[in-house]
Design an enzyme around this catalytic site. Structure first.
Site, mmCIF file in Angstrom:
data_model
loop_
_atom_site.group_PDB
_atom_site.id
_atom_site.type_symbol
_atom_site.label_atom_id
_atom_site.label_comp_id
_atom_site.label_asym_id
_atom_site.label_seq_id
_atom_site.Cartn_x
_atom_site.Cartn_y
_atom_site.Cartn_z
ATOM 1 N N GLY A 235 13.705 -1.388 -16.153
ATOM 2 C CA GLY A 235 12.631 -0.490 -16.547
ATOM 3 C C GLY A 235 11.706 -1.007 -17.632
ATOM 4 N N GLU A 270 19.393 -4.742 -15.508
ATOM 5 C CA GLU A 270 18.787 -4.996 -14.190
ATOM 6 C C GLU A 270 17.259 -5.084 -14.303
ATOM 7 O OE1 GLU A 270 19.997 -1.378 -12.275
ATOM 8 O OE2 GLU A 270 22.035 -2.060 -11.926
ATOM 9 N N PRO A 271 16.750 -6.031 -15.076
ATOM 10 C CA PRO A 271 15.289 -6.093 -15.209
ATOM 11 C C PRO A 271 14.639 -6.676 -13.958
ATOM 12 C CG PRO A 271 16.271 -7.951 -16.351
ATOM 13 C CD PRO A 271 17.419 -7.128 -15.814
ATOM 14 N N GLY A 272 13.484 -6.172 -13.618
ATOM 15 C CA GLY A 272 12.713 -6.722 -12.502
ATOM 16 C C GLY A 272 11.342 -7.125 -13.006
ATOM 17 N N ARG A 273 10.528 -6.089 -13.247
ATOM 18 C CA ARG A 273 9.142 -6.302 -13.673
ATOM 19 C C ARG A 273 9.025 -7.245 -14.870
ATOM 20 N NH1 ARG A 273 5.306 -2.338 -12.738
ATOM 21 N NH2 ARG A 273 7.026 -0.876 -12.451
ATOM 22 N N ARG A 309 0.206 -1.391 -5.192
ATOM 23 C CA ARG A 309 0.373 -0.636 -6.452
ATOM 24 C C ARG A 309 -0.838 0.208 -6.856
ATOM 25 N NH1 ARG A 309 3.419 -0.756 -10.538
ATOM 26 N NH2 ARG A 309 1.722 -1.400 -11.879
ATOM 27 N N TYR A 313 0.303 3.945 -7.053
ATOM 28 C CA TYR A 313 0.562 4.444 -8.411
ATOM 29 C C TYR A 313 -0.704 4.525 -9.266
ATOM 30 C CZ TYR A 313 5.218 2.488 -7.246
ATOM 31 O OH TYR A 313 6.408 2.151 -6.662
ATOM 32 N N CYS A 340 -8.760 0.492 6.363
ATOM 33 C CA CYS A 340 -9.483 1.734 6.630
ATOM 34 C C CYS A 340 -8.813 2.920 5.948
ATOM 35 C CB CYS A 340 -9.598 1.944 8.129
ATOM 36 S SG CYS A 340 -10.411 0.543 8.890
ATOM 37 N N TYR A 369 6.699 -5.933 -7.617
ATOM 38 C CA TYR A 369 6.258 -4.866 -6.712
ATOM 39 C C TYR A 369 4.904 -5.208 -6.089
ATOM 40 C CZ TYR A 369 10.034 -2.918 -9.376
ATOM 41 O OH TYR A 369 11.246 -2.767 -9.977
#
Ligand code: PLP
Length: 406
Positions: A235, A270-273, A309, A313, A340, A369
């Site tokens: 997160g 559990e880092p991703g970003r 994204r 978001y 479209c 992402y």
């Protein structure tokens, strides 16, 4: 920064984007290996005293080459599906460094996870625990599980990436968690080894994490279970715009160390970003420029199918020219994709460096992402992925052929 201008030309580390675009069809993702390695090391250094197991969140970027590079740096993997699990294994991540998260793992996915002897399967419901017990019993095995709790903490992030609130689908509410801990003895083929939380993504303040640690401490005490692992999830936010604030991970690490002293457990993150977000750039070509009213629409060949994204978001990702001009376009500019849908739009600028049709632009900070959320919408092929490592340009996922999707 992995992106820099040398003169007017945009470079990723020491390689010019223009030279990469010569041999590759746009749009394509390009990643800086150096940046990924630096991010991983920065993260590890923050938590040096905690000695955590860092399980890279594969859903943020599931390119096998990148996972494998992270594996070589010591990373494990956090996976949320059979496909991600198979990718992590193919990237040579050891099963004892893999945690399996997700609210709806299917029986087949759980069978594979049990068979592979993962470090933890983080369950998100009592039914899931029951099913893992049944599967494990059949092959005469005791499977280590973690219990994901829903701490009821608002991560103060975008509502679509907030996962720790009471009303969210993730994890066990605290009362169910305590009930489950009491009743779990009846399951002879699972062993509760961990407790996990993940309260959301793009979190930019330590406060929600601090609240979560306090709740964890209390409920671990009331559960009377000695958890070998406390999985604190991911997160960690990154700045997407210049003014955006950075999360004070140094401060958080002190809180985690204090917590660990009281609980005596191994910590998992559990880092991703944080690891890949700012290491990726999407290169796209201007197809057409048209002036509707007072606004210039710059129509680029990357769309929401390549990078979702903004549409999903309302995320804002800066766009910069690959060849900077001294001239300006001279009016309002909106960058849009070819899909479209009205939501297939990227960013608006009051003005922008002069662009012509066929010029290249770069959408920044798309390493997390980005490619993983891409789709074949409008029957468009998936873009290629390229890594720049030690001055070498390597294609790590070939552009999909249209014939593969027909
Ligand atoms: C998505 C996810 C992560 C990674 O989140 P980031 O914001 O990218 O760090 C970690 N753990 C779980 C369970 C997730 O679903």
């Amino acid at each position: 920064m992995s992106l820099i201008y040398k003169g007017q030309n945009l470079f990723i580390d020491n390689t010019s984007i223009k030279s990469i675009a010569k041999n590759n069809i746009t749009p394509f993702y390009v990643y800086s290996y150096k940046k990924i390695r630096n991010n991983f090391q920065t993260f590890s250094n923050f938590f040096k005293r905690v000695e955590p197991l860092i399980c890279f969140s594969v859903k943020s970027n599931s390119n096998i080459s990148l996972i494998s590079e992270l594996g070589k740096l010591g990373s494990g993997a956090d996976v949320v599906s059979e496909g991600e699990l198979l990718k992590a294994l193919k990237a040579k991540i050891k099963p004892n460094k893999i945690v399996f998260s997700g609210v709806g793992k299917t029986e087949n996915e759980l069978k594979l996870a049990v068979k592979k002897r993962l470090l933890l399967i983080n369950i998100e419901s009592e039914s899931e625990a029951k099913l893992i017990d049944k599967i494990s019993k059949k092959i005469n095995r005791v499977t280590p599980i973690g219990i994901r709790i829903n701490p009821g903490v608002d991560a103060n992030t975008h509502s679509k990436i907030s996962t720790g609130r009471v009303d969210s689908k993730f994890g066990l509410p605290i009362s169910n968690f305590l009930r489950f801990c009491k009743s779990a003895k009846k399951f002879k083929n699972i062993k509760i080894k961990g407790i996990s939380v993940h309260i959301g993504s793009q979190i930019t303040s330590v406060e929600p994490y601090r609240k979560t640690l306090n709740i964890l401490y209390k409920i671990i005490k009331s559960s009377k279970i000695n958890f070998e692992y406390v999985d604190l999830g991911g997160g960690f936010g990154i700045p997407y715009q210049n003014k955006e604030k950075k999360i004070d991970i140094g401060n958080y690490s002190k809180l985690v160390k204090k917590f660990q002293k009281k609980i005596d457990c191994k910590i998992i993150f559990e880092p991703g970003r944080f690891i890949v977000g700012n290491a990726g750039t999407l290169i796209s070509k201007v197809i057409f420029i048209k002036k509707n009213g007072k606004k210039y629409f710059v129509i680029i060949d990357a769309g929401m199918n390549d990078f979702m994204r903004p549409a999903l978001y309302n995320a804002r990702h800066n766009i910069i020219p690959v060849l900077k001009s001294k001239k300006k376009i001279g009016g309002k500019v909106e960058f849009v994709g070819p899909i479209c849908e009205s939501t297939d739009t990227f960013l608006k600028y009051g003005n922008f460096s002069f662009l012509d049709e066929n010029d290249l632009i770069a959408i920044t900070n798309v390493g997390a992402y980005g490619s993983t959320l891409s789709s074949n919408y409008n029957t468009k092929p998936l873009a290629s992925e390229i890594v720049v490592k030690n001055g070498k340009v390597k294609i790590v996922r070939k552009r999909q052929k249209i014939s593969e999707i027909i």
